[in-house]
Design an enzyme around this catalytic site. Structure first.
Site: not given
Length: 502
Positions: A190, A265, A299, A395
């Protein structure tokens, strides 16, 4: 006549799916139209509406789950060596279609074409690497203190749901699919509803290489519809997610209701530490690559730059000067080094975080952003920040680095670890003992000494703390995609009866 963005995207997609008039899911070897709500895409370089398609819907998910279960039995019945040859052929198919895949990734995700070419090559390498493991990952014989032969088998989990993000669609597709199928599993993939295109193309190329139809199914649609339906489907035995902590928590909660194991993650706020004894020119180039490449949409981006106070002003000036020379431009321009932010929501988040940082007391060391067409953000340096500011803790996921001074090695380690995240980090120093010392003390799943952002499929990857758990890539990924069975065989000619009567 120049194509509009929607036509341009479909033209690139048609290389893999000739005659396709819209996007669908790839199920059982066929492109299947969805019947759910409309997903409206926008061009990252223009900000204007682009192609629209229908969310897959629960019916397509059920169809994909059935196809996966049937294909997995066929796939696991092959010899390990036969599977390895096919997985290797998938890598060759990707190499043969490198340029069309790179073009499709650049158009759909807004990434610079030069970056896309490199990422497609790495995806080919992923399949080739795991192909070599297919007939080399085996169990053990256990020296048990009885008359039994006890051995273990590494067996596939079955059908695995993999949910991948919009920032690196094809890279994360290969990162997860390659080890999963190498170990005999089927996949429901997905991708982000914003960037399903190259994942669909990889699934089609895999079947050209000999992978059974239905082994890799790609579900195009939203997480709250398609993703949730897939987690709820009984065929799914494990969930792998790459994305934000907020979404990761929701996925873990949904998986927990079915007692499904997860690999998560979940991003980071990685510390890039520069000591006064470092080669400052090399460290400056490394710091730019750490945060400005991929427009900071990575990331492992080195978004917290910790610089020893004695060289802080000099280093920030050098960094800001270099940032001003970076070429920001259209994704398909070979000269472009930084492309646009991939989507409007993320663009607005990045712009708001820059403003919040300035309001909190950080200083712009680079020129202020100028509004224009598309979702472009120029490389930005926020100087004289503190580790307590929200811009140093949240972030941002854009080309924005927060530069924070420190005094001693102990300060640097403490500040690096003063974060909810723990995905990556780096240190720049000519004192190699210090480099190893800091690497051992910073809580991060990946750490570099005098470098940044080197990642390879052979090396395990994953996070500490709120950056998630489990490991992708390397041999450790094979453990994530298999389960261990212990088999006991009685070998005694006349084993003693422990219980019962005859």
């Amino acid at each position: 006549m120049q194509l509009n963005e929607s036509e341009h995207l479909l033209a690139a997609f048609a290389h893999f799916f000739p005659g396709a008039s819209t996007v669908g899911s790839y199920v059982g070897g066929q492109l299947v139209a969805g019947d759910g709500e409309t997903v409206q895409l926008h061009g990252a370089a223009s900000g204007r509406p682009s192609l629209a398609y229908r969310d897959a819907g629960a019916g397509v998910v059920e169809q994909a789950a059935r196809a996966a279960a049937a294909a997995q039995k066929q796939w696991w019945a092959l010899t390990h060596a036969a599977r390895g040859r096919i997985v290797f052929a998938v890598g060759q198919q990707i190499r043969d279609h490198l340029e069309p895949l790179a073009q499709l990734e650049a158009i759909s995700a807004g990434k610079p074409i030069r970056d896309c070419r490199g990422e497609v090559a790495k995806v080919a390498e992923m399949f080739e690497y795991y192909a070599g493991w297919c007939d080399k990952f085996y169990g053990d014989v256990i020296p048990v203190p009885t008359t039994h032969l006890n051995y273990t088998r590494r067996e596939p989990i079955g059908t695995v749901l993999q949910v991948t993000p919009w920032n690196a669609p094809i890279f994360t597709c290969g990162w997860q699919v390659a080890p999963a199928i190498a170990m005999g599993n089927a996949v429901l993939l997905k991708p982000s509803e914003l960037t399903p295109f190259t994942s669909l193309a990889v699934a089609a190329l895999a079947e050209k290489a000999g992978v059974p139809a239905g082994l890799i199914n790609v579900l195009a649609g939203y997480g709250h519809t398609v993703g949730q339906a897939a987690i709820d489907n009984p065929a799914v035995k494990k969930v792998v997610f790459v994305g934000s902590p907020a979404t990761g928590r929701k996925i873990a909660e949904a998986a927990a209701r079915r007692l499904l194991p997860c690999v998560l993650e979940l991003g980071g706020k990685s510390a890039n530490i520069v000591f006064e004894d470092a080669d400052l020119k090399r460290a400056c180039l490394g710091a730019q690559a750490a945060i400005f490449s991929s427009a900071g949409q990575s990331c492992v981006a080195g978004s917290r730059l910790l610089v020893q106070r004695s060289v802080y002003e000099r280093f920030v000036d050098m960094l800001a000067g270099g940032a001003a020379r970076i070429k920001v431009g259209a994704p398909l321009d070979d000269a472009t080094e930084v492309g646009p932010i991939s989507n409007k929501k993320q663009y607005e988040h990045v712009i708001s975080m820059i403003a919040e940082g300035v309001k909190a007391g950080a200083k712009l060391a680079t020129p202020a952003q100028e509004a224009g067409e598309g979702f472009f953000v120029r490389p930005t340096v926020l100087a004289h920040a503190t580790n307590e500011m929200d811009v140093a803790r949240t972030e941002i996921f854009g080309p924005v680095v927060v530069a924070i001074p420190f005094d001693t090695e102990e300060d640097a380690v403490r500040m690096a670890n003063d974060s909810d995240f723990g995905l990556a980090g780096a240190v720049w120093t000519n004192d190699i003992a210090r480099g190893h010392r800091v690497a051992s003390q910073v809580n991060a799943g990946t750490f570099w000494i005098n470098g940044y952002k080197t990642i390879n499929v052979a090396s395990p990857f994953g996070g500490y703390n709120q950056s998630g758990y489990g490991r992708s890539s390397g041999v450790e990924a094979l453990h994530e995609y298999t389960q261990t069975k212990s088999v006991w065989v009685e070998t005694a000619a006349a084993p003693a009866a422990a219980f019962g009567y005859v």
